[in-house]
Design a protein around this motif. Structure first.
Motif, PDB file in Angstrom:
ATOM      1  N   ASP A  27      -1.897 -12.050   1.586  1.00 15.56           N
ATOM      2  CA  ASP A  27      -1.935 -10.688   1.664  1.00 15.56           C
ATOM      3  C   ASP A  27      -3.246 -10.226   2.344  1.00 15.56           C
ATOM      4  OD1 ASP A  27       0.677 -10.248   1.418  1.00 15.56           O
ATOM      5  OD2 ASP A  27       0.534  -9.496  -0.575  1.00 15.56           O
ATOM      6  N   LEU A  31      -3.514  -8.640   5.823  1.00 19.54           N
ATOM      7  CA  LEU A  31      -3.901  -7.120   6.092  1.00 19.54           C
ATOM      8  C   LEU A  31      -5.052  -7.030   6.870  1.00 19.54           C
ATOM      9  CD1 LEU A  31      -2.342  -5.995   2.494  1.00 19.54           C
ATOM     10  CD2 LEU A  31      -1.295  -5.464   4.573  1.00 19.54           C
ATOM     11  N   GLY A 147      -0.611   3.844   0.888  1.00 16.95           N
ATOM     12  CA  GLY A 147       0.128   2.520   0.441  1.00 16.95           C
ATOM     13  C   GLY A 147      -0.592   1.545   1.098  1.00 16.95           C
ATOM     14  N   LEU A 148      -0.993   1.696   2.376  1.00 18.57           N
ATOM     15  CA  LEU A 148      -2.015   0.575   2.822  1.00 18.57           C
ATOM     16  C   LEU A 148      -3.187   0.107   2.181  1.00 18.57           C
ATOM     17  CD1 LEU A 148      -2.759  -1.530   5.165  1.00 18.57           C
ATOM     18  CD2 LEU A 148      -3.662   0.364   6.302  1.00 18.57           C
ATOM     19  N   THR A 150      -3.746   0.761  -1.001  1.00 18.89           N
ATOM     20  CA  THR A 150      -3.525   0.300  -2.265  1.00 18.89           C
ATOM     21  C   THR A 150      -3.199  -1.423  -2.208  1.00 18.89           C
ATOM     22  OG1 THR A 150      -2.518   2.325  -3.261  1.00 18.89           O
ATOM     23  CG2 THR A 150      -1.807   0.304  -4.297  1.00 18.89           C
ATOM     24  N   ARG A 151      -2.430  -1.684  -1.295  1.00 22.71           N
ATOM     25  CA  ARG A 151      -1.969  -2.922  -0.895  1.00 22.71           C
ATOM     26  C   ARG A 151      -3.396  -3.756  -0.618  1.00 22.71           C
ATOM     27  NH1 ARG A 151       1.807  -3.435   3.463  1.00 22.71           N
ATOM     28  NH2 ARG A 151       1.823  -5.787   3.018  1.00 22.71           N
ATOM     29  N   LEU A 152      -4.380  -3.145   0.236  1.00 21.92           N
ATOM     30  CA  LEU A 152      -5.602  -3.786   0.870  1.00 21.92           C
ATOM     31  C   LEU A 152      -6.476  -4.146  -0.428  1.00 21.92           C
ATOM     32  CD1 LEU A 152      -6.811  -5.139   3.271  1.00 21.92           C
ATOM     33  CD2 LEU A 152      -7.817  -2.857   3.502  1.00 21.92           C
ATOM     34  N   ALA A 154      -5.803  -4.321  -3.662  1.00 19.08           N
ATOM     35  CA  ALA A 154      -5.385  -5.202  -4.471  1.00 19.08           C
ATOM     36  C   ALA A 154      -5.369  -6.530  -3.937  1.00 19.08           C
ATOM     37  CB  ALA A 154      -4.034  -4.876  -4.817  1.00 19.08           C
ATOM     38  N   SER A 155      -5.143  -7.013  -2.655  1.00 18.35           N
ATOM     39  CA  SER A 155      -5.424  -8.083  -2.267  1.00 18.35           C
ATOM     40  C   SER A 155      -6.698  -8.868  -2.000  1.00 18.35           C
ATOM     41  CB  SER A 155      -4.494  -8.146  -1.004  1.00 18.35           C
ATOM     42  OG  SER A 155      -5.252  -7.519   0.114  1.00 18.35           O
ATOM     43  N   GLU A 159      -7.081 -11.957  -4.300  1.00 22.33           N
ATOM     44  CA  GLU A 159      -7.223 -13.167  -3.450  1.00 22.33           C
ATOM     45  C   GLU A 159      -8.750 -13.435  -2.769  1.00 22.33           C
ATOM     46  OE1 GLU A 159      -4.524 -12.913  -0.140  1.00 22.33           O
ATOM     47  OE2 GLU A 159      -2.740 -12.412  -1.617  1.00 22.33           O
TER      48      GLU A 159
END
Length: 241
Positions: A27, A31, A147-148, A150-152, A154-155, A159
């Motif tokens: 991700d 992303l 949303g974007l 938050t995902r970015l 976290a990844s 990672e």
């Protein structure tokens, strides 16, 4: 300055996710590729006066843009060194570089903290130069959403080993709604050539920043691990909201 200009030229021609290296396929890489574009490399300088700093950049052929006030870095400096923010006269300029692909881009961001500022002290300059607290590689996210982001974030944490380091809103940059920056510092267990990163987003996203997890101890450890000889100088900035 030479190193930062060179780094910006290289970054401008690189695959966006490669700037996070080492990062596995997943991700974080996907992303970053889909939503992030390299914007600039940043650093903090301490000229004798603001005018002399701008003249010095002009003499190097770097054509600085008109300065705007810093809000986030000024606050970070004040928190880091126990200064009055009103006495920290920090300004921002951008340097437009000719890039390998033939285009010109404001690929270097310079924070200028003049030595004639009331808050300036030699020990402040020493700590900042040693640790590079404000040096970073920045991506712009043109269409940020909760949303974007938050995902970015976290990844990047899971990672790429990037720790959240606060940020803030500057009403003087990025159009009528200003812009928001979020900072990240590389965990010492995930070594890489680039240690600090910024997400630069249009608009005021301070509510999102306020919801980011505090990682003060981990950030402190990361800075101290870079400079184990003097961990006092390696104390990170307080979390900015």
């Amino acid at each position: 300055m030479d190193d930062v200009v060179r780094s910006a030229r290289l970054a401008s021609a690189a695959v966006a996710s490669s700037l996070l290296a080492p990062v596995p396929a997943g991700d974080a890489a996907a992303l970053t590729e889909q939503h992030c574009v390299f914007d600039h490399c940043g650093l903090l300088l301490f000229p004798r006066t603001l005018d002399e700093g701008l003249r010095g950049l002009q003499q190097l052929g770097l054509a600085p843009s008109p300065v705007v006030p810093s809000t986030v870095v000024r606050r970070r400096l004040a928190e880091r060194h126990g200064l009055d923010p009103a006495d920290c006269d920090v300004r921002i300029t951008r340097l437009r570089l000719g890039l390998p692909n033939g285009r010109r881009h404001a690929a270097v961001e310079v924070f200028l903290f003049p030595r004639d500022s009331r808050a300036y002290a030699p020990q402040v300059e020493e700590a900042e130069v040693v640790n590079g607290f404000e040096q970073h590689t920045a991506f712009v996210v043109a269409r940020p959403s909760t949303g974007l982001l938050t995902r970015l974030v976290a990844s990047w944490r899971i990672e790429a080993g990037l720790l959240t380091e606060g940020g803030g809103h500057n009403p003087h940059e990025g159009g009528p709604d200003g812009s928001t920056v979020m900072y990240f510092v590389r965990e010492h267990d995930h070594p890489g050539l680039r240690r600090r990163f910024e997400l630069h987003c249009p608009g005021d996203l301070t509510a999102f920043i306020a919801g980011l997890p505090e990682q003060t101890a981990a950030v402190r450890h990361a800075y101290a691990a870079w400079h184990p000889v003097d961990p006092v100088l390696a104390a990170p900035p307080a979390r900015s909201v």
